[in-house]
Design an enzyme around this catalytic site. Structure first.
Site, short mmCIF file in Angstrom:
data_model
loop_
_atom_site.label_atom_id
_atom_site.label_comp_id
_atom_site.label_asym_id
_atom_site.label_seq_id
_atom_site.Cartn_x
_atom_site.Cartn_y
_atom_site.Cartn_z
N HIS A 96 0.81 -1.26 0.05
CA HIS A 96 -0.11 0.22 -0.17
C HIS A 96 0.85 1.20 -0.02
O HIS A 96 0.42 2.22 0.67
CB HIS A 96 -1.13 0.10 1.18
N ASN A 169 -10.13 -2.93 2.57
CA ASN A 169 -9.94 -2.85 1.10
C ASN A 169 -11.30 -2.72 0.24
O ASN A 169 -12.31 -2.53 0.91
CB ASN A 169 -9.25 -4.21 0.58
#
Ligand code: HDD
EC number: 1.11.1.6
Length: 707
Positions: A96, A169
């Site tokens: 990420h 997510n």
């Protein structure tokens, strides 16, 4: 000895700083520019200083022994500046790394007081500040925004009872069931360690090798091969907390909860070819899209919804809800909307906020608690640990974006970069010397659910986690035919990049358990004889299809928050452009004029129309629909322009509505645009708006072969 070598000539150095334009050869242009900039800025600017507060007389020239002589070590201004610069980068997130952060507010609209004591979930109308960060997973911080990848959806709620981080997510399930596999799945998808590529892509051997040996990832594979992983905008993705959490009431009773974010603009994805081309045209497509939306005050908004269920209900599910590779179909446990999040403030400084923000699933408010999901349990360790090396100090919670906005106090002290200076002689507890020193709160402190635990200790995977294919099948069979075709196409694309035949075979073998037709389509797409299916650890169940798992079903026919591009050239009809622009903006879209030159074009009536983008740098992939308003001469000129042909043919191939003036027809013909419901006359803005609100799915079989 030439003049500038004379020691006495050093006297000219201060002079050159005061009069930059008169400085010696090489320095003059830089110094001159600096001087001009200062003059242009005007006003009452603060003096530039070192970090110690010493005013800096000259920020253009280092301190030299003489104008052409060596630089002096004495130059503390130069050394401080360069030293700081040398240390400007911190380790990027291991996953990420590429992210976009925005501030906003969460407002509770429905109380969950029946289930929890958490104020954030019970105080209807209360507004809680939040910081949300959206991210891709695999690529580095400087990678592009539109690879096929999961999107992180992390929200930090600065609640009155401490920070609560919902670190989710845009996909409700995960690759693996146990945190001990996380480094493996991440290493497999990241660039291959011997060659350093591919960057930000799952289409390579190591990823599919790992996946083909990890049947539990098959459900997630269905999601990542769907168009969910190539979103049109971060404003148009869902978010999921993934795991089951617990809500605790005042008596300590527990209700399980799953958290969902639903975008007000609906879901929207790109097509694969479009995502690939966006990556080249604008690597920052999603970040820019979010920035521009905030700038024009078109604030993105999500509903927060929950699925609530009891232990007893969970025991009747045909899967184990503690297994993060499983979702609970909305049709089984409906979603209840309890609040909304509006993002409305771009960070003032990207590094200070978006880069330094540190999320952690272990940041949780009293009244919410963890479940035994073994993936969640591992995450509770990982995030704090990673911040210690990424941010370099145990005091990272003091960085403004990470600090709670409620009072906090404890006896933790010292460490690198301690910014606070706690007073008094007591830094321990229990204590009897300082009546005002922080103490524990047995009645109102964070309660943990008193879960009875029994069973044998061991490195064990629960048998209830053994079914790896049923929900993969559920997902695939719940999709529309178009989405199923895209999913098969994505699998063929990705596996075609895998050099090892046995890996391709193993993957198609798994697909046979999911859906025979899918396996056949992918095998055909790879020109591969259908391989044997591997043994399944548990029987595959047929579950009732869940339309809520589609994207197409959740797309809104709207132009709100979308973008329209109008291609013009010299001689274009200004009235027609104005009509189209008004219709599009009235429908909520942003409009950009695209022209061969950024200065604009001279319209048929002689007026100048400035452009928002130059044709070569503003392809149609930047837009949701396009209009082409050209004169006959303009169409003739642009018919010889590859960028103009691509503009039109890509819009057509990407299933977008195209409005065209009659004179533009030769360009459309040359770009192989065939008349259909999505190709409309530019002087019929109403028809254009209707067509522009959706993709022209019926066109797809005419423009590409899908497996
Ligand atoms: Fe993770 C970052 C989401 C499993 C370890 N994760 C990270 C971020 C998101 C997620 C959105 C970025 C936060 C930000 O914007 O800064 N991760 C998930 C989800 C998971 C998940 C939804 C499964 C349900 N993660 C997971 C596991 C582990 C980690 C199983 C380790 C055992 N994740 C991390 C990390 C990161 C991270 C290494 C990297 C940077 C960071 O934490 O701050 O600790």
């Amino acid at each position: 000895m030439t003049k500038d070598k004379e020691p006495g000539n050093n006297k000219s150095a201060p002079k050159s700083r005061k009069h930059p334009a008169k400085a010696t050869d090489d320095a003059s242009s830089v110094a001159g520019k600096g001087g001009e900039l200062h003059q242009r800025a005007g006003g009452n600017y603060p003096p530039l200083t070192t970090s110690q507060g010493i005013p800096i007389p000259d920020n253009q020239n280092s301190l030299k022994a003489n104008p052409r002589g060596p630089t002096l070590l004495e130059d503390f201004i130069l050394r401080e500046k360069i030293t700081h610069f040398d240390h400007e980068r911190i380790p990027e997130r291991i996953v990420h790394a590429r992210g976009t952060g925005v501030h906003g507010t969460f407002e509770l609209t429905q109380s969950l007081a029946q289930y929890t004591t958490a104020k954030i979930l019970t105080e209807v109308g209360a507004k809680t500040p939040v910081f949300a960060r959206f991210s891709t997973v695999a690529g580095g911080a400087g990678s592009v925004d539109t690879p096929r990848d999961v999107r992180g959806f992390a929200v930090k709620f600065y609640t009155r009872e401490g920070n609560w981080d919902l670190v989710g997510n845009n996909i409700p399930v995960f690759f693996i069931q146990d945190a001990i596999k996380f480094p493996d799945v991440v290493h497999s998808v990241k660039m291959e360690p011997d060659r350093g590529f591919p960057q930000a892509a799952s289409a390579h051997d190591t990823f599919w090798d790992f996946i083909s040996l990890t049947p539990e990832s098959m459900h997630m594979v269905m999601w990542i091969m769907s168009d969910r992983t190539i979103p049109r905008s971060l404003r148009m993705i869902e978010g999921f907390g993934v795991h089951s959490f617990r809500l605790l009431d005042a008596a300590g009773n527990s209700t399980f909860v799953k958290f969902h974010w639903r975008p007000k603009l609906g879901l929207q994805s790109t097509l694969w070819d479009e995502a690939v081309k966006i990556a080249g045209a604008d690597p920052d497509f999603h970040r820019r899209d979010m920035f521009e939306a905030i700038e024009r005050r078109d604030f993105p908004e999500w509903e927060l919804a929950v699925q609530l269920f009891t232990q007893e209900e969970s025991e009747k599910f045909p899967f184990d809800h503690l297994d993060a590779t499983k979702l609970i179909p909305e049709e089984m446990v409906p979603l209840q909307v309890i609040g909304r999040m509006v993002l409305d403030r771009w960070p003032e400084n990207f590094f200070a906020e978006t880069e330094q923000v540190a999320f952690c699933p272990a940041n949780i408010a009293p009244g919410i608690d963890f479940s035994n999901d073994p993936l969640l349990q591992g995450r509770l360790f990982s995030y704090l640990d990673t911040q210690l090396s990424r941010l370099g100090s145990a005091n990272f919670h003091q960085i403004p974006v990470n600090a709670p906005k409620c009072p906090f106090a404890n006896h933790q002290r010292d460490g690198h970069m301690q910014m606070a200076h706690p007073k008094g002689r007591v830094a321990y507890e229990p204590q009897s010397l300082a009546p005002d020193s922080a103490r524990e709160s047995p009645a109102s402190g964070f309660p943990s659910h008193a879960t009875p635990e029994n069973g044998d200790k061991g490195r064990i995977r629960a048998e209830s986690f053994a079914d790896h294919y049923s929900q993969a099948r559920l997902f695939y069979r719940s999709q529309t035919p178009t989405e199923q075709a895209h999913l098969a196409f994505a699998l063929v694309f990705e596996l075609s990049k895998v050099a090892h035949l046995h890996v391709r075979q193993a993957m198609v073998g798994h697909l046979r358990h999911i859906d025979a037709d899918l396996a056949q389509r992918v095998a055909d797409g790879l020109a591969l004889p259908l391989p044997e299916a591997p043994p399944a650890a548990a029987p595959v169940q047929d579950m009732a299809p869940s339309p809520a798992l589609q994207i197409i079903g959740k797309m809104h026919d709207t132009l709100a928050g979308r973008a329209i591009g109008i291609l013009v050239a010299d001689g274009s009809d200004g009235a027609l452009v104005a009509k189209l622009r008004k219709a599009a903006t009235d429908a909520g879209a942003g409009v950009k004029i695209v022209a061969p030159k950024v200065g604009g074009v001279t319209l048929a009536d002689g007026k100048l129309l400035p452009a928002d983008g130059q044709l070569a740098g503003t392809p149609s992939v930047m837009f949701d629909a396009v209009a082409v308003v050209l004169s006959a001469a303009g169409a003739q000129t642009l018919s010889k322009e590859a960028a103009a042909l691509d503009f039109v043919s890509d819009a057509f191939a990407h299933l977008k509505a195209i409005a065209a003036s009659p004179e533009a027809q030769p360009l459309l013909d040359k770009a192989n645009v065939v008349a259909d419901a999505g190709v409309v006359a530019a002087d019929d803005p109403k028809a254009f708006i209707v067509a522009a609100k959706t993709r022209q799915w019926q066109r797809e079989p005419t423009v590409r072969t899908l497996p």
